[in-house]
Design a protein around this motif. Structure first.
Motif: not given
Length: 383
Positions: A297-309
């Motif tokens: 998920t690191a490429g999406d600045p709007g994502s909640p804090l996760y390592d992966r989704y």
């Protein structure tokens, strides 16, 4: 929920431990966890919180602060909190149940236009893409007109179709941010559509089928899908902002969040749901396995804090679950199925995003000091 107006929102490799490492938190560890939560509450201006840490055979529950700051009513373990985007994990579970029950008539890779008409790119966007946030559809809660309408009247009632119009049929932005499946981008629109697919497939209101297919069979008697402003009783007040050393109460009509974020629960029920969600008790093994096929998920600045989704759930440091942020409340639940450990927290303030995930990381360091975390885990950034 993510991307709500700022005035309203203050929203790799797995860590695998041997099963023997999971023991009941000692009194010393409990004291450290309490200190971590108390410090976070002070840091982020949170009036009240409730926590569950479950290890092998042991569930430890702790409450903190106030459910009602002005009345100085302490948080109780049976208080309802809004759990916001953790709702998504229920919605995707219901979709997967319908797929399992259809005996092949309904599939994860069905295009959404098989069930819903007039969806941009509906012939190319699949149910899987909606569930794992790769559809490319614009996030309705980022729409400026929705933000203005919500700011004007937080108590206004909404239908799913009204919310979808802000994302899919606005003249102020494109409905599609990228081609379906090309990348991960967290969008509340995805889960609204899945909720509507559930209603279309079952012929029932989303709240009704959610209750009969998930909540009752799972014994989640203290979890609900509220239709209006009020949470079930007893409940905490939600707070947004902090003025003159006092938190400001805020309430929103849950219909404005819908299948993407409307649910409420107690911390005990939330912990139980975390075990069910990660353990897959409601799904066939093959569909549960598909939930763990995840993107970073690191490429999406709007994502909640996760390592992966993955499919309606995210992963941090080998623990799987979901978080929720926005409009007075935040929550998180994560389970490590390898060690039979579960962490759940609910708080009644939303002054900063991702507070529960950050607290989880701090608690993880306390539960397992010295453990090497996965490379590039979000927990690397927490002390």
């Amino acid at each position: 929920m993510r991307h709500l107006p700022r005035i309203l929102v203050a929203a790799g490799l797995a860590l695998v431990l041997p099963a023997a490492a999971a023991a009941a938190p000692s009194k010393a560890v409990q004291t450290k966890i309490e200190a971590a939560v108390t410090a976070a509450m002070k840091e982020f201006n949170i009036p009240g919180a409730a926590l569950v840490v479950k290890t092998q055979g042991t569930r430890w529950t702790k409450t903190f602060g106030y459910a009602d700051f002005d009345a100085k009513r302490p948080v109780a373990a049976n208080d309802y909190f809004a759990i916001r985007s953790i709702t998504k994990s229920f919605t995707v579970t219901r979709i997967l149940q319908l797929i399992a029950d259809s005996k092949g008539a309904m599939k994860l890779d069905d295009p959404v236009d098989k069930y819903l008409a007039d969806i941009p790119n509906g012939h190319r966007i699949t149910l899987r893409m909606l569930a794992n946030m790769t559809s490319g559809l614009y996030n309705y809660s980022s729409d400026p007109d929705f933000g203005a309408a919500l700011s004007k009247d937080l108590t206004r009632g909404w239908t799913i179709d009204q919310l979808l119009r802000f994302a899919l049929y606005s003249t102020k932005h494109p409905a599609i941010n990228f081609q379906p499946g090309a990348q991960y981008q967290y969008s509340n629109t995805n889960t609204l559509l899945l909720g509507k697919v559930v209603q279309t497939a079952t012929g029932k209101l989303f709240a009704t089928t959610l209750t009969t297919a998930i909540l009752k069979p799972s014994g989640l008697d203290s979890t609900a899908y509220p239709a209006g402003v009020d949470l079930p009783s007893p409940s905490t007040l939600g707070y947004q902002g902090f003025y003159d050393n006092r938190p400001a109460a805020v309430a929103v009509n849950a219909s404005g969040l819908g299948p993407a974020g409307a649910m409420a629960s107690t911390v005990g029920d939330l912990a139980s749901w975390g075990e069910i969600l990660a353990g897959g008790q409601l799904l066939p093994a093959q569909l549960q396995k598909a939930r763990f096929l995840a993107r970073r998920t690191a490429g999406d600045p709007g994502s909640p804090l996760y390592d992966r989704y993955g499919l309606g759930m995210g992963e941090i440091a080998g623990w799987w679950g979901h978080t929720g942020t926005g409009l007075g409340y935040q929550a998180a639940v994560f389970t490590n199925v390898d060690t039979a450990e579960t962490f759940a927290i609910v708080v009644n303030a939303s002054n900063e995003e991702d507070v529960p995930a950050r607290v989880f990381c701090r608690v993880l360091h306390t539960l397992h000091p010295g453990q090497i975390l996965p490379t590039k885990s979000v927990c690397d950034r927490e002390p």
